[in-house]
Design an enzyme around this catalytic site. Sequence first.
Site, PDB file in Angstrom:
ATOM      1  N   LYS A 206      28.027   5.216  14.489  1.00 40.08           N
ATOM      2  CA  LYS A 206      28.050   4.259  13.568  1.00 40.08           C
ATOM      3  C   LYS A 206      29.578   3.768  13.080  1.00 40.08           C
ATOM      4  CE  LYS A 206      23.269   4.450  12.008  1.00 40.08           C
ATOM      5  NZ  LYS A 206      22.361   4.759  10.985  1.00 40.08           N
ATOM      6  N   ARG A 241      18.973  11.390  15.223  1.00 39.49           N
ATOM      7  CA  ARG A 241      18.627  10.290  15.993  1.00 39.49           C
ATOM      8  C   ARG A 241      19.650   9.663  16.683  1.00 39.49           C
ATOM      9  NH1 ARG A 241      18.695   4.696  15.367  1.00 39.49           N
ATOM     10  NH2 ARG A 241      16.787   3.425  16.402  1.00 39.49           N
TER      11      ARG A 241
END
Length: 271
Positions: A206, A241
């Site tokens: 991210k 995840r």
Amino acid sequence: MGVLNVTPDSFSDGGRYADPTIAIATAAQMVTDGADLIDIGGESTRPGSQPVPAAEQIRRVTPVIAGIMAAGLPVTLSIDTTRAEVGQAALDAGATVLNDISAGLDDPQMLHLAAKRRVPIVLMHMKGTPADMQASPSYSDVVAEVSQFLLARATAAIHAGVPVEHVLLDPGIGFGKTMTHNLQLLAALPRLAALGHPLLVGTSRKKFIGTLTGDDHPADRVFGTAASVGWAIANGAAVVRVHDVGAMVKVVRVVRAILDPAQADQIVDNR
């Protein structure tokens, strides 16, 4: 949990797995690398993305789910969607977990679907929608507000008939949060893990990691991701995840061995 986006526009790997044959082969490699779950999504939820019609999501995900099932891969499949229609089609094709970034708010039928089909559901916190969530998000106390939201949505799911043990929570790292908000939530993972439900954490590749490490391209954020994954496991996450399954499985194994040295031999035996 390995990430398998069968979309043309996801932030990290958009378009790479649009071909079902490639997606199924990628799933097989994730299993070889140690994935316990694979999260399949037919709608990008990157900042600025727009909704994808349910019919198009179904067209993208069901051949991949069916193909993985036909291959007999020993892995649990989850469907990443906010629409009950897509969730139902995915469950019919072989998925057994619902992963809803709207926590059942986009489509109230999602909670009823989880209850009816007796499958686990992941409820995530997001401020706004993917289209506008990164437009100056603000909180008076991000940890308290996210905690309150997640508990409220867990209660809603249980009232809809979802067994308490089937409810997982996700703080939504990167979904309507600044870098500081993300870091505050990660620092508070023990508090979130104590809410009474298994915690899923998704930090993989991210933007805030790239900001910290200086890596502009998502695929270059493996080391930063590894640090956040190790932290998450050490501080109560039940599921992480990730995109880079093989590398992150190694991170998880080492952290688990440190947390419980008595189980180190078992971890080695289960490699």
